[in-house]
Enzyme design. Structure first.
Site, short mmCIF file in Angstrom:
data_model
loop_
_atom_site.label_atom_id
_atom_site.label_comp_id
_atom_site.label_asym_id
_atom_site.label_seq_id
_atom_site.Cartn_x
_atom_site.Cartn_y
_atom_site.Cartn_z
CE LYS A 146 34.73 22.06 39.06
NZ LYS A 146 36.44 22.00 39.54
N GLY A 155 41.51 24.02 39.49
CA GLY A 155 41.13 24.93 40.60
C GLY A 155 42.51 25.58 40.97
CG ASN A 182 32.20 20.58 35.94
OD1 ASN A 182 31.09 20.49 36.77
ND2 ASN A 182 33.00 19.83 36.62
CG HIS A 212 35.58 16.28 37.81
ND1 HIS A 212 35.95 16.47 38.97
CD2 HIS A 212 35.38 17.33 36.93
CE1 HIS A 212 36.53 18.05 38.75
NE2 HIS A 212 36.22 18.14 37.41
CD GLU A 256 38.81 18.26 33.71
OE1 GLU A 256 38.40 19.41 33.55
OE2 GLU A 256 38.26 17.90 35.07
P1 PGA Z 1 38.76 24.92 36.79
O1 PGA Z 1 37.93 23.20 36.96
O2 PGA Z 1 38.46 25.41 35.16
O3 PGA Z 1 38.13 25.59 37.69
O4 PGA Z 1 39.95 24.59 36.99
C1 PGA Z 1 37.97 22.35 35.95
C2 PGA Z 1 37.23 21.24 36.15
O5 PGA Z 1 37.31 21.01 37.39
O6 PGA Z 1 36.85 20.48 35.29
#
Ligand code: PGA
Length: 257
Positions: A14, A177, A12, A101, A171
């Site tokens: 982002k 994060g 992902n 999400h 998640e």
């Molecule tokens: P991360 O994000 O792996 O940076 O914790 C996961 C996500 O937002 O799907």
């Protein structure tokens, strides 16, 4: 989309990378690495959700994987400024979309909007990764109920025959994060709750088959633990998918026996 037997590894991106050129470089580097016969990488072994504007350029470059959208916006054609429908995304080269999400939820997405997005995406046979996860955990386990209710509220309107292209991503918001992921045991119990809710909607056989992913602070060091002990069929990866070497490490850790 072909039957999935290997783990489903979804990146992902982002709001990264900075430019389309950077995205092209990433996919080219990734493809070069995955083409090595030594790696024995499956024909289509990765998924990456990218900024919408990059999809038509990156999709044809992704020979070993699928490029998808991070969210879908409007679900109907018409007078909706700035919104993109599932059909538009698909015709622009997206192979899948993420819906729900936590970062989109935090911007005010409602249950009704999520349901509409899931229904519209699945109705055109668009692989749809529906994300859910608790914000915090309580000792009484109410968060498990929260997860079950989220599934039931969002998916009760979806026709059973459309469930085939649905992937669910657990998640926990507190792990996204964050420096540390959930433990495999924490993931496993949430996945049981999610399958229970899916069974109540689509039957036990369906609930056993549906692909469930874990997402939240996964790195190459935790890939195998989640796949072996977390009760999941794949992973949704944010930060570690945004740099080509760490994404290759994740793919190697999940696909190479
Ligand atoms: P991360 O994000 O792996 O940076 O914790 C996961 C996500 O937002 O799907």
């Amino acid at each position: 989309m072909a039957k999935r037997t290997a783990p489903i590894i979804v990146g992902n991106w982002k709001s990264t990378p900075k430019t389309l050129d950077d995205g092209v470089k990433f996919i080219k580097q990734l493809e070069k690495k995955l083409s090595s016969p030594k790696l024995k990488f499956p024909k289509k072994g990765y998924y990456i959700a990218v900024p919408e504007i990059f999809i038509p350029t990156l999709s044809p470059l992704a020979k070993h994987g699928f490029i998808g959208a991070e969210t879908v916006h409007g679900t109907k054609l018409g007078q909706i400024t700035g919104q993109t429908t599932p059909t538009q995304l698909k015709s622009g080269g997206a192979a899948f979309t993420i819906v729900g999400h936590s970062e989109v939820r935090a911007r005010g997405e409602t249950v009704e909007e999520r349901t509409e997005k899931v229904v519209a995406s699945l109705s055109i046979g668009f692989t749809t990764i529906f994300c859910l996860g608790e914000k915090t955990r309580d000792k009484e386990g109410k968060y498990l109920e929260e997860l079950e209710n989220d599934i039931k509220h969002t998916l009760s309107e979806v026709k059973r025959e459309l469930f085939g292209e649905l992937i669910v991503a657990y998640e926990p918001v507190w792990a996204i994060g964050a420096p540390e992921p959930a433990t495999a045991a924490e993931c496993f119990e949430a996945v049981i709750a999610i399958r229970r809710a899916l069974a109540s909607l689509g039957g036990i056989d369906y609930a056993k088959k549906v692909h469930i992913l874990y997402g939240g602070a996964v790195t190459q060091d935790t890939v195998q633990t989640f796949l072996e002990e977390g009760g999941v069929d794949g992973l949704l990866i944010g930060r570690a998918s945004q740099e080509v070497t760490s994404f290759i490490d994740i793919l190697s850790a999940s696909h190479v026996k």
